[in-house]
Design a protein around this motif. Structure first.
Motif, PDB file in Angstrom:
ATOM      1  N   PRO A 172       0.824  -1.211   0.000  1.00 47.46           N
ATOM      2  CA  PRO A 172       0.000   0.000   0.000  1.00 47.46           C
ATOM      3  C   PRO A 172       0.858   1.261   0.000  1.00 47.46           C
ATOM      4  O   PRO A 172       1.892   1.323   0.670  1.00 47.46           O
ATOM      5  CB  PRO A 172      -0.818  -0.141   1.282  1.00 47.46           C
ATOM      6  CG  PRO A 172      -0.921  -1.621   1.501  1.00 47.46           C
ATOM      7  CD  PRO A 172       0.398  -2.171   1.042  1.00 47.46           C
ATOM      8  N   ARG A 173       0.405   2.251  -0.752  1.00 52.53           N
ATOM      9  CA  ARG A 173       1.231   3.436  -0.966  1.00 52.53           C
ATOM     10  C   ARG A 173       1.521   4.198   0.325  1.00 52.53           C
ATOM     11  O   ARG A 173       2.599   4.788   0.459  1.00 52.53           O
ATOM     12  CB  ARG A 173       0.550   4.368  -1.970  1.00 52.53           C
ATOM     13  CG  ARG A 173       1.438   5.501  -2.450  1.00 52.53           C
ATOM     14  CD  ARG A 173       2.678   5.001  -3.181  1.00 52.53           C
ATOM     15  NE  ARG A 173       3.567   6.111  -3.534  1.00 52.53           N
ATOM     16  CZ  ARG A 173       4.725   5.976  -4.155  1.00 52.53           C
ATOM     17  NH1 ARG A 173       5.158   4.774  -4.492  1.00 52.53           N
ATOM     18  NH2 ARG A 173       5.459   7.026  -4.438  1.00 52.53           N
ATOM     19  N   ASP A 174       0.596   4.193   1.284  1.00 53.39           N
ATOM     20  CA  ASP A 174       0.886   4.896   2.527  1.00 53.39           C
ATOM     21  C   ASP A 174       2.027   4.224   3.281  1.00 53.39           C
ATOM     22  O   ASP A 174       2.833   4.893   3.936  1.00 53.39           O
ATOM     23  CB  ASP A 174      -0.361   5.005   3.398  1.00 53.39           C
ATOM     24  CG  ASP A 174      -0.957   3.648   3.760  1.00 53.39           C
ATOM     25  OD1 ASP A 174      -0.642   2.639   3.099  1.00 53.39           O
ATOM     26  OD2 ASP A 174      -1.757   3.594   4.712  1.00 53.39           O
ATOM     27  N   GLY A 175       2.136   2.888   3.160  1.00 51.45           N
ATOM     28  CA  GLY A 175       3.262   2.190   3.762  1.00 51.45           C
ATOM     29  C   GLY A 175       4.571   2.532   3.074  1.00 51.45           C
ATOM     30  O   GLY A 175       5.613   2.670   3.724  1.00 51.45           O
ATOM     31  N   TYR A 176       4.514   2.670   1.753  1.00 57.94           N
ATOM     32  CA  TYR A 176       5.701   3.093   1.013  1.00 57.94           C
ATOM     33  C   TYR A 176       6.139   4.479   1.479  1.00 57.94           C
ATOM     34  O   TYR A 176       7.333   4.725   1.727  1.00 57.94           O
ATOM     35  CB  TYR A 176       5.423   3.104  -0.487  1.00 57.94           C
ATOM     36  CG  TYR A 176       6.591   3.592  -1.317  1.00 57.94           C
ATOM     37  CD1 TYR A 176       7.493   2.689  -1.862  1.00 57.94           C
ATOM     38  CD2 TYR A 176       6.803   4.947  -1.532  1.00 57.94           C
ATOM     39  CE1 TYR A 176       8.580   3.129  -2.611  1.00 57.94           C
ATOM     40  CE2 TYR A 176       7.881   5.409  -2.272  1.00 57.94           C
ATOM     41  CZ  TYR A 176       8.765   4.490  -2.801  1.00 57.94           C
ATOM     42  OH  TYR A 176       9.844   4.946  -3.525  1.00 57.94           O
ATOM     43  N   ASP A 177       5.197   5.392   1.604  1.00 60.28           N
ATOM     44  CA  ASP A 177       5.537   6.763   1.997  1.00 60.28           C
ATOM     45  C   ASP A 177       6.135   6.805   3.397  1.00 60.28           C
ATOM     46  O   ASP A 177       7.081   7.567   3.648  1.00 60.28           O
ATOM     47  CB  ASP A 177       4.294   7.648   1.923  1.00 60.28           C
ATOM     48  CG  ASP A 177       3.818   7.874   0.492  1.00 60.28           C
ATOM     49  OD1 ASP A 177       4.635   7.693  -0.442  1.00 60.28           O
ATOM     50  OD2 ASP A 177       2.632   8.214   0.314  1.00 60.28           O
ATOM     51  N   ARG A 178       5.607   6.000   4.298  1.00 64.09           N
ATOM     52  CA  ARG A 178       6.172   5.974   5.659  1.00 64.09           C
ATOM     53  C   ARG A 178       7.596   5.443   5.636  1.00 64.09           C
ATOM     54  O   ARG A 178       8.477   5.946   6.343  1.00 64.09           O
ATOM     55  CB  ARG A 178       5.298   5.117   6.576  1.00 64.09           C
ATOM     56  CG  ARG A 178       3.999   5.790   6.988  1.00 64.09           C
ATOM     57  CD  ARG A 178       3.336   5.049   8.146  1.00 64.09           C
ATOM     58  NE  ARG A 178       2.943   3.702   7.770  1.00 64.09           N
ATOM     59  CZ  ARG A 178       1.769   3.386   7.233  1.00 64.09           C
ATOM     60  NH1 ARG A 178       0.873   4.343   6.984  1.00 64.09           N
ATOM     61  NH2 ARG A 178       1.480   2.129   6.938  1.00 64.09           N
ATOM     62  N   MET A 179       7.856   4.419   4.813  1.00 61.09           N
ATOM     63  CA  MET A 179       9.213   3.894   4.727  1.00 61.09           C
ATOM     64  C   MET A 179      10.140   4.918   4.072  1.00 61.09           C
ATOM     65  O   MET A 179      11.300   5.082   4.480  1.00 61.09           O
ATOM     66  CB  MET A 179       9.215   2.582   3.944  1.00 61.09           C
ATOM     67  CG  MET A 179      10.544   1.836   3.987  1.00 61.09           C
ATOM     68  SD  MET A 179      11.103   1.410   5.654  1.00 61.09           S
ATOM     69  CE  MET A 179       9.806   0.269   6.160  1.00 61.09           C
ATOM     70  N   ALA A 180       9.655   5.634   3.062  1.00 64.26           N
ATOM     71  CA  ALA A 180      10.475   6.622   2.367  1.00 64.26           C
ATOM     72  C   ALA A 180      10.886   7.764   3.282  1.00 64.26           C
ATOM     73  O   ALA A 180      11.868   8.472   3.005  1.00 64.26           O
ATOM     74  CB  ALA A 180       9.726   7.159   1.156  1.00 64.26           C
ATOM     75  N   ALA A 181      10.148   7.976   4.376  1.00 64.26           N
ATOM     76  CA  ALA A 181      10.502   9.033   5.314  1.00 64.26           C
ATOM     77  C   ALA A 181      11.772   8.712   6.091  1.00 64.26           C
ATOM     78  O   ALA A 181      12.372   9.612   6.699  1.00 64.26           O
ATOM     79  CB  ALA A 181       9.342   9.275   6.285  1.00 64.26           C
ATOM     80  N   HIS A 182      12.192   7.463   6.061  1.00 63.59           N
ATOM     81  CA  HIS A 182      13.426   7.060   6.735  1.00 63.59           C
ATOM     82  C   HIS A 182      14.575   7.088   5.728  1.00 63.59           C
ATOM     83  O   HIS A 182      14.419   6.662   4.583  1.00 63.59           O
ATOM     84  CB  HIS A 182      13.281   5.663   7.321  1.00 63.59           C
ATOM     85  CG  HIS A 182      12.229   5.581   8.385  1.00 63.59           C
ATOM     86  ND1 HIS A 182      12.477   5.887   9.698  1.00 63.59           N
ATOM     87  CD2 HIS A 182      10.916   5.233   8.315  1.00 63.59           C
ATOM     88  CE1 HIS A 182      11.379   5.731  10.399  1.00 63.59           C
ATOM     89  NE2 HIS A 182      10.406   5.334   9.586  1.00 63.59           N
ATOM     90  N   PRO A 183      15.739   7.571   6.123  1.00 60.91           N
ATOM     91  CA  PRO A 183      16.869   7.658   5.181  1.00 60.91           C
ATOM     92  C   PRO A 183      17.207   6.294   4.594  1.00 60.91           C
ATOM     93  O   PRO A 183      17.035   5.259   5.257  1.00 60.91           O
ATOM     94  CB  PRO A 183      18.017   8.181   6.051  1.00 60.91           C
ATOM     95  CG  PRO A 183      17.352   8.832   7.216  1.00 60.91           C
ATOM     96  CD  PRO A 183      16.083   8.071   7.463  1.00 60.91           C
ATOM     97  N   PRO A 184      17.681   6.262   3.356  1.00 63.63           N
ATOM     98  CA  PRO A 184      18.108   4.985   2.768  1.00 63.63           C
ATOM     99  C   PRO A 184      19.156   4.311   3.651  1.00 63.63           C
ATOM    100  O   PRO A 184      20.004   4.976   4.250  1.00 63.63           O
ATOM    101  CB  PRO A 184      18.706   5.405   1.418  1.00 63.63           C
ATOM    102  CG  PRO A 184      18.058   6.710   1.109  1.00 63.63           C
ATOM    103  CD  PRO A 184      17.842   7.391   2.425  1.00 63.63           C
TER     104      PRO A 184
END
Length: 449
Positions: free
Chosen positions: A175-187
């Motif tokens: 789900p895209r909201d899960g992607y966005d939450r993960m993207a908030a953390h640095p690579p």
């Protein structure tokens, strides 16, 4: 006693917090690891999905059970049968052995349908196919069936519950909201870097930097780029993968919560194989016998046995887990198992069973590899159009991403590794249950016009 086994497709251990990853991908899995034992050098004996899981149910290497690929003669399980009564006891399946020793075995998986893996679905007390999808089912869809079963079986004891999640397997569509939450953390990955990615641009083949999707089609999901052209694209894809892991981890926690008190519940978390994230120019799939494909996580919390927060650094196969489960259930390991039980080592982390491992891949490339504590040698019999040299040797301590082939620089080590491969092949050929090498069957098929 209850035993719960989460089998999560395409899960790299180095993308889990309990293995040191820098993103919050796996709080539920990490919590189980903190209560039990983490295995740092645990490998599937054959990859990818079909060979790996047949290794687990049979306790045998692909060279001995006949399954080294998906489809065709070398994907059909070789098993001795009784005229009446199922498999010969000398090669009994793990799900039946556990039943023989008092555990109802319950499976939730669409795997047998995806790969026409008939034997995988046999011998369970209960077999549940969550829906008619064949690999694209989500963890939410799997848990709909699993949680319904748990609710209907409250108070039930002495069962082995096997749950198979597909989600971290490409294509990454959390789900895209899960992607966005993960993207908030640095690579949290520092390789491949820009230079390595530029060097991958002219590599041909499926799942490569310039050909990320077959037919050079555009990405079917916003969670993956169309191609890997730079580190931004890499981080885009890695975030998609990490989001899938976090999504799956959430559903692991749902099951654990539904089970209630886990004091008398053993929990096992593992995978069928890993996933390439740039190794040898492959992105987001599993086409070879590289370390990143064969190294898989294993976390075991076994009440009264595994010390909290403990680790094991010994070389082990997934076929060893089959033997271990049977011994822990009070059974004897079948005579025709290749796997060796490490049950005694669960209390101490001292599980040494092998001086080296040999594993194979037979779906895309045809390769066999030898792994010692320090080195990995890979012999390639068919490169499938990728850039694999006939023989490669890597110093895994100093080169974990396998970027420098030392075959010409270290002839003595190469000779020793080749000897291990020859020794292992000889050991398999003289076993009473030996069969013609199925990898040679695949090779011969490929020579036919």
């Amino acid at each position: 006693m209850r035993i719960v086994f989460f089998d999560i497709d395409s899960l790299r251990p180095d993308h889990l917090g309990c293995y040191g990853y820098g993103r919050p991908t796996s709080p539920a899995i990490d919590a189980i690891a903190a209560q039990g034992m983490r295995f740092d050098r645990y490998y599937c004996a054959d990859s990818p999905c079909m060979p790996s899981r047949h290794g687990w149910i049979t306790g045998r290497f692909g060279i001995n059970n006949g399954v080294v690929t998906h489809g065709g003669p070398a994907s059909k399980l070789h098993i001795l049968e009784q005229r009446y009564g199922g498999p010969d006891e000398r090669n009994q399946l793990v799900q039946r052995k556990l039943r023989q020793h008092g555990f109802d075995t319950i499976c939730f998986s669409n795997f047998p349908t995806r790969h026409c893996a008939t034997w995988f679905g046999l011998g369970w007390s209960e077999f549940h196919s969550p829906n008619l999808k064949t690999g694209s089912e989500t963890a939410d869809e799997v848990n709909e069936a699993v949680l319904r079963w748990i609710a209907a079986n409250r108070g039930r004891d002495d069962f082995f519950l096997y749950i198979n999640y597909w989600d971290p397997h490409r294509v990454y569509e959390a789900p895209r909201d899960g992607y966005d939450r993960m993207a908030a953390h640095p690579p949290a990955v520092d390789w491949p870097d820009g230079e390595a990615i530029r060097g991958h641009q002219d590599i041909d083949g499926w799942f490569t930097a310039s050909h990320l999707f077959p037919g050079d089609r555009p990405s079917p999901t916003p969670n993956m780029p169309d191609a890997i052209r730079n580190t931004d694209d890499l981080n885009h894809m890695v975030t998609g993968y990490d989001a899938e892991i976090r999504y799956t981890d959430h559903h692991v926690q749902q099951v654990l919560d539904a089970l209630g008190d886990l004091n008398d519940t053993a929990v096992i978390i593992s995978a069928d194989h890993g996933e390439a994230m740039g190794e040898h120019g492959i992105y987001g799939d599993h086409v070879c016998a590289d370390e990143c494909i064969h190294r898989i996580p294993l976390v075991i919390k076994w009440p009264g046995v595994t010390p909290p927060g403990s680790t094991c650094g010994d070389l082990l196969y997934n076929v060893d887990l089959s033997a271990t489960l049977i011994e822990l259930a009070g059974g004897e390991v079948p005579e025709y198992f290749d796997g060796r039980s490490f049950a005694e080592g669960l209390a101490t982390g001292q599980c040494r069973q092998h001086d080296y491992l040999v594993w194979g891949h037979g779906l895309y490339t045809l390769q066999r590899a030898v792994r010692t504590p320090d080195h990995l040698m890979i012999r390639t019999y068919d490169d499938f159009g990728y850039r694999f040299e006939p023989v490669a040797l890597y110093d895994m301590g100093n080169d974990p991403y396998q970027t420098r082939n030392l075959a010409d620089d270290e002839p003595e080590i190469l000779h020793r590794m080749d000897h291990y491969l020859s020794e292992w092949l000889h050991e398999q050929r003289v076993k009473p249950y030996a069969i013609p090498d199925p990898m040679e069957v695949v090779w011969q098929e490929r020579q036919t016009p």
